[in-house]
Design a protein around this motif. Structure first.
Motif, short mmCIF file in Angstrom:
data_model
loop_
_atom_site.label_atom_id
_atom_site.label_comp_id
_atom_site.label_asym_id
_atom_site.label_seq_id
_atom_site.Cartn_x
_atom_site.Cartn_y
_atom_site.Cartn_z
N THR A 13 -12.07 7.36 0.37
CA THR A 13 -13.15 6.96 -0.52
C THR A 13 -12.58 6.58 -1.88
N PRO A 14 -13.35 5.84 -2.67
CA PRO A 14 -12.89 5.53 -4.03
C PRO A 14 -12.62 6.79 -4.85
N GLU A 15 -13.42 7.82 -4.63
CA GLU A 15 -13.22 9.08 -5.37
C GLU A 15 -11.89 9.73 -4.99
N LYS A 16 -11.57 9.74 -3.71
CA LYS A 16 -10.29 10.30 -3.26
C LYS A 16 -9.13 9.45 -3.76
N ALA A 17 -9.28 8.13 -3.72
CA ALA A 17 -8.24 7.25 -4.24
C ALA A 17 -8.03 7.49 -5.73
N LEU A 18 -9.13 7.70 -6.44
CA LEU A 18 -9.05 7.98 -7.88
C LEU A 18 -8.25 9.26 -8.12
N GLN A 19 -8.53 10.30 -7.35
CA GLN A 19 -7.78 11.55 -7.48
C GLN A 19 -6.30 11.34 -7.20
N MET A 20 -6.01 10.59 -6.15
CA MET A 20 -4.61 10.34 -5.78
C MET A 20 -3.89 9.55 -6.85
N LEU A 21 -4.53 8.51 -7.36
CA LEU A 21 -3.91 7.69 -8.40
C LEU A 21 -3.68 8.49 -9.68
N THR A 29 -10.14 3.86 -13.67
CA THR A 29 -11.55 4.21 -13.57
C THR A 29 -11.97 4.15 -12.10
N ILE A 30 -13.16 4.62 -11.81
CA ILE A 30 -13.67 4.57 -10.44
C ILE A 30 -13.83 3.12 -9.98
N GLU A 31 -14.23 2.24 -10.88
CA GLU A 31 -14.35 0.81 -10.53
C GLU A 31 -12.99 0.22 -10.19
N GLN A 32 -11.97 0.59 -10.94
CA GLN A 32 -10.63 0.10 -10.65
C GLN A 32 -10.13 0.64 -9.32
N LEU A 37 -8.74 -0.27 -3.60
CA LEU A 37 -9.00 -0.05 -2.18
C LEU A 37 -9.39 -1.35 -1.48
N TYR A 38 -10.20 -2.16 -2.12
CA TYR A 38 -10.60 -3.45 -1.54
C TYR A 38 -9.37 -4.33 -1.31
N PHE A 39 -8.51 -4.40 -2.30
CA PHE A 39 -7.28 -5.19 -2.19
C PHE A 39 -6.39 -4.66 -1.07
N LEU A 40 -6.23 -3.35 -0.98
CA LEU A 40 -5.39 -2.77 0.06
C LEU A 40 -5.95 -3.04 1.45
N ARG A 41 -7.28 -3.05 1.59
CA ARG A 41 -7.87 -3.38 2.89
C ARG A 41 -7.58 -4.83 3.27
#
Length: 56
Positions: A13-21, A29-32, A37-41
């Motif tokens: 999720t974006p929230e998990k990605a945010l934590q990892m980053l 930010t959450i938007e970033q 994630l969109y780019f990686l997909r």
């Protein structure tokens, strides 16, 4: 840039990605995180398609 992505079915999720980053020192930010994630997909889909085309 608005995308119709159902994060409910995604394992990352974006929230998990945010934590990892953030744990790696990236101040995003959450938007970033959503954009990343969109780019990686997109990149993952391209890689899979290229691999499948090579194996034909």
């Amino acid at each position: 840039m608005e995308k119709d992505i159902d994060y409910g079915t995604s394992k990352l999720t974006p929230e998990k990605a945010l934590q990892m980053l953030r744990s790696e020192g990236s101040d995003v930010t959450i938007e970033q995180a959503k954009e990343i994630l969109y780019f990686l997909r997109i990149i993952a889909n391209i890689a899979v398609l290229k691999h499948l085309n090579k194996t034909k």
